[in-house]
Motif scaffolding. Structure first.
Motif, short mmCIF file in Angstrom:
data_model
loop_
_atom_site.label_atom_id
_atom_site.label_comp_id
_atom_site.label_asym_id
_atom_site.label_seq_id
_atom_site.Cartn_x
_atom_site.Cartn_y
_atom_site.Cartn_z
N ARG A 35 -13.28 11.84 120.41
CA ARG A 35 -14.60 12.39 120.73
C ARG A 35 -15.58 11.37 121.28
O ARG A 35 -16.65 11.73 121.76
CB ARG A 35 -15.21 13.04 119.49
N LEU A 36 -15.27 10.08 121.21
CA LEU A 36 -16.21 9.05 121.65
C LEU A 36 -16.66 9.22 123.10
O LEU A 36 -17.84 9.04 123.39
CB LEU A 36 -15.62 7.66 121.43
N TYR A 129 -33.09 3.67 127.34
CA TYR A 129 -31.66 3.71 127.01
C TYR A 129 -31.44 4.44 125.69
O TYR A 129 -30.57 5.30 125.57
CB TYR A 129 -31.11 2.29 126.93
N ALA A 130 -32.23 4.10 124.66
CA ALA A 130 -32.09 4.74 123.36
C ALA A 130 -32.35 6.23 123.44
O ALA A 130 -31.71 7.02 122.75
CB ALA A 130 -33.03 4.09 122.35
N ASN A 131 -33.26 6.64 124.30
CA ASN A 131 -33.57 8.05 124.48
C ASN A 131 -32.37 8.80 125.08
O ASN A 131 -32.20 9.98 124.84
CB ASN A 131 -34.79 8.22 125.39
N GLY A 132 -31.54 8.10 125.85
CA GLY A 132 -30.41 8.75 126.51
C GLY A 132 -29.18 8.91 125.64
O GLY A 132 -28.21 9.54 126.05
N ILE A 133 -29.19 8.37 124.43
CA ILE A 133 -28.04 8.48 123.54
C ILE A 133 -27.97 9.91 123.00
O ILE A 133 -28.98 10.46 122.54
CB ILE A 133 -28.14 7.47 122.38
N LYS A 134 -26.79 10.49 123.06
CA LYS A 134 -26.61 11.84 122.52
C LYS A 134 -26.61 11.75 121.00
O LYS A 134 -25.71 11.19 120.40
CB LYS A 134 -25.31 12.44 123.02
#
Length: 144
Positions: A35-36, A129-134
């Motif tokens: 799933r990664l 970048y942190a905002n784009g992490i699912k």
């Protein structure tokens, strides 16, 4: 019929349970690794983002803020701050530069870190970048 619980039975239960949980652990690990790719970030990791992470760590931002649920709960969650500021790195930089806001006694406020323009840019891109992490809808509310 009454049967005695023997050492052999206890050994079989121990080994059977150990094998079962070892296989379960391996199965869950394989599932996670498969799933990664689904959880990969939508924003590319660049040198500027890495520098922003270093600035974040050097100034101990996690001492007051949380990022994706990790850190102190003294100040707002910053996992979605890029989205809250209208998907604009300039707004984040302007907010950090405008700190501290004095005038309200007893209210906690962010200190002025006197960051350089390069550091401000790097932190803004790190937060982007942190905002784009699912994160599967974390934080649970938009305000952080």
């Amino acid at each position: 019929m009454k049967e005695k619980f023997t050492k052999g039975m206890a050994r079989n239960i121990y080994y059977g349970g150990s094998v079962f949980f070892l296989l379960l652990f391996i199965g869950l690990t394989v599932d996670t690794v498969k799933r990664l790719p689904e959880t990969d970030n939508r924003v590319e990791l660049t040198d500027v983002v890495a520098r922003g992470k270093l600035v974040w760590e050097h100034n101990n931002c996690v001492g007051c803020h949380t990022l994706l649920g990790e850190g102190a709960y003294f100040a707002p969650e910053l996992g979605n701050v890029y989205e809250r500021f209208g998907n604009n790195t300039e707004a984040i930089k302007a907010f950090i530069k405008s700190r501290p806001v004095n005038g309200i006694p007893g209210r906690r406020s962010m200190p002025q870190f006197n960051l350089t323009e390069e550091d401000l840019e790097a932190v803004a891109h790190f937060l982007k970048y942190a905002n784009g992490i699912k994160t599967h809808n974390w934080p649970p509310n938009k305000q952080g």
